[in-house]
Design a protein around this motif. Structure first.
Motif, short mmCIF file in Angstrom:
data_model
loop_
_atom_site.label_atom_id
_atom_site.label_comp_id
_atom_site.label_asym_id
_atom_site.label_seq_id
_atom_site.Cartn_x
_atom_site.Cartn_y
_atom_site.Cartn_z
N GLY A 245 -5.29 8.17 -2.78
CA GLY A 245 -5.98 7.87 -1.53
C GLY A 245 -5.47 6.65 -0.81
O GLY A 245 -6.06 6.24 0.20
N ASN A 246 -4.38 6.05 -1.29
CA ASN A 246 -3.82 4.88 -0.63
C ASN A 246 -3.04 5.30 0.61
O ASN A 246 -2.29 6.28 0.59
N LEU A 247 -3.19 4.55 1.68
CA LEU A 247 -2.56 4.88 2.95
C LEU A 247 -1.06 4.61 2.87
O LEU A 247 -0.62 3.56 2.41
N LEU A 248 -0.26 5.59 3.32
CA LEU A 248 1.19 5.46 3.33
C LEU A 248 1.67 5.08 4.72
O LEU A 248 0.92 5.10 5.70
N ARG A 249 2.94 4.72 4.79
CA ARG A 249 3.55 4.52 6.09
C ARG A 249 3.64 5.86 6.83
O ARG A 249 3.55 6.92 6.23
N ARG A 250 3.85 5.77 8.13
CA ARG A 250 4.00 7.01 8.89
C ARG A 250 5.27 7.73 8.46
O ARG A 250 6.34 7.14 8.35
#
Length: 560
Positions: A189-194
């Motif tokens: 659930g960790n946000l990644l780069r675009r």
């Protein structure tokens, strides 16, 4: 002008009709019928009111008989509603479900879904204008803005000129990269780069040959993976995602790109020259006819329907909380991009050109040269891998914190004799660290070198780094334990009170005393036998031997 003929004079529609009547009076009074001056006046009024000249002439016919404003408000067509109630219900439901959401699709995409539902129900499909009119009929502008997050209209793209006219497919292709308009998260659930998507498109048929979804900014390695994906047959790839689409593959001869650094680095590349692939970065306008950019827009248009969409710009995103609503993983986005590229972009007709890419590909496939369809994709991969120099050590070739070598390979045995002297050219693939490639100076070819530890399971550089992090986490000692151990060492090295150096005793005597004390405290291997012996010699101090009846012959010890 309207639907009712009993509008009160204070109604806005009545005011608009009154203003129109004033303009019509001027035309009727100043210009005779069927004259060029009246035609010019009608065209001028139509341009100012943003209507067609036919509409102005219709107003003149209605208004010219009695010169009454109510005649402009009368609707005497006698036509009822065009859409049946079933169609109205489907249109309203799809607009409410698909369009009026923070991640809502465009009206054009909503029209496609609506017509699909209508076709299933056996009803007549509707046009884009019908869908747009029903949107503003059932919802106000404030409601639409509130439900869609107050998204503004996209800016106009600049016009691109020029033309490319290939003779057959794969002769000229276009490549470009862009950030996708949706945020991704990892499994935790960790946000990644675009994410970036790199697309390779055939100019003649507008067929997407391949793409690559990259979790970092585009680079030379990602371009090689995109080209490799375009060259290889995609039967297994379609089966992986459950896609039924036209299998398209082949080696492009000429690739048109913009002036990005990773494209310019591919000019005059020896490996690409061996593959007969020419990369041509263009100055000025980056893409001729903008084929690849339009298809990238189609891909992003589909992805913007997902949660966590970023919009086409900051103004387009508005107040939408993209980071909070992001929940799509890399695999889900890759599946959506594959379906969009190979089913929607390749399998649906372009409304402007009225051509379908997969049918155009099948139409011109017989003109493709045979050598463009039979390509060694491993050679393509080697052409784009990053290259560096290193020296061979006694253990092997170092890379990724590992050692690569194979004793049984006779080609590598020739290199081992000059280890540490000459530099070697190696290529590494971060998508598979089980092997590296070494340029053999005598054979003038690349040799695959496996890991020296014998682990040949395909593993990416990021997975290897994650594995090392897990090993560090398992074997790592906490800071508290490490500090406690050092404090214990310091306490052991601190002398106790009253102890100090006694200079009257020599170092040898002191060492022997310590050795005697340590030897006395040391465990004795035959302690049990020694205790038994002490029991035997207790009492009068003499040991008592057991009584036996055995007799022994006495041997003479002297000389005979």
């Amino acid at each position: 002008m309207g639907q009712r003929s009993d509008d009160p004079p204070g109604d806005p529609r009545w005011s608009a009709a009154a203003r129109l009547a004033t303009q019509l009076d001027r035309i009727l009074e100043r210009f005779p019928p069927h004259s060029e001056a009246r035609a010019a006046a009608i065209d001028d009024l139509a341009a100012r009111l943003r209507r067609t000249p036919q509409t102005i002439r219709s107003y003149l016919r209605k208004y010219g008989k009695r010169r009454l404003v109510r005649d402009l408000l009368r609707d005497d067509s006698g036509r009822g509603p065009r859409l049946p109630p079933e169609t109205e219900g489907i249109v309203k439901a799809i607009l409410d479900e698909k369009h009026l959401t923070p991640e809502g699709c465009s009206l054009n995409e909503a029209m496609i879904v609506i017509n699909g539902r209508l076709e299933q129900a056996g009803l007549k499909p509707v046009s884009f204008n019908t869908v747009k009119n029903r949107l503003w009929k059932h919802w106000t502008a404030e409601e639409v803005a509130r439900r869609r997050g107050d998204r503004t209209a996209a800016r106009k793209h600049r016009r691109r000129g020029g033309a490319l006219v290939p003779d057959y497919p794969l002769q000229v292709c276009q490549i470009d990269e862009t950030e996708i308009d949706v945020l991704a998260v990892d499994d935790a659930g960790n946000l990644l780069r675009r994410l970036w998507v790199i697309v390779l498109v055939d100019v003649l048929t507008h067929m997407i040959l391949g793409f690559w979804l990259w979790p970092r900014s585009a680079n030379r390695e990602a371009i090689g993976l995109c080209l490799q994906h375009a060259i290889r047959p995609k039967g297994a790839y379609f089966q992986k995602f459950g896609i039924e689409a036209t299998d398209v593959f082949g080696r492009p001869e000429r690739i048109i790109s913009d002036r990005a650094a990773w494209y310019k680095s591919l000019q005059d590349n020896r490996s690409l020259e061996d593959l007969r692939v020419v990369v041509e970065p263009r100055r000025g306008e980056p893409h001729i006819r903008g084929v690849v950019e339009r298809l990238q827009g189609s891909i992003n248009q589909q992805l913007r329907k997902g949660r966590g969409q970023t919009g086409r710009s900051v103004a387009d995103r508005g107040d939408y909380p993209a980071a909070k609503r992001a929940c799509l993983t890399y695999e889900q986005i890759e599946t959506a991009v594959a379906i969009t590229a190979f089913r929607i972009c390749n399998g649906e007709m372009d409304e402007k050109t009225r051509k379908r890419p997969d049918l155009e590909w099948a139409k011109h496939a017989c003109r493709i040269p045979e050598h463009l369809l039979t390509v060694d994709w491993e050679a393509v991969q080697l052409a784009f891998l990053p290259e560096r120099a290193c020296r061979l050590s006694s253990k092997g070739i170092p890379a990724f914190g590992l050692t690569y070598w194979e004793d049984e390979n006779p080609r590598l045995a020739e290199l081992y004799a000059n280890r540490g002297r000459d530099s070697l050219r190696i290529k590494v693939n971060r998508n598979d660290v089980s092997h590296i490639y070494v340029r053999h100076p005598l054979w003038e070819s690349w040799v695959a070198v496996p890991r020296a530890d014998g682990l040949l399971t395909p593993l990416t550089a990021w997975e290897l780094e994650a594995q090392k992090e897990r090993e560090r986490a398992e074997a790592e000692t906490s800071w508290m334990e490490r500090g406690k151990s050092r404090e214990m060492v310091d306490a052991a090295l601190t002398p106790t009170a009253g102890t100090g150096r006694k200079p009257r005793v020599s170092r040898k005597a002191a060492s022997e005393a310590v050795a005697a004390r340590v030897a006395g405290d040391a465990p004795k291997p035959h302690a049990a036998e020694m205790a038994l012996n002490r029991l035997k010699t207790s009492g009068d101090g003499l040991g008592r031997l057991p009584v036996v009846d055995d007799c022994f012959d006495v041997e003479p010890w002297g000389k005979a």
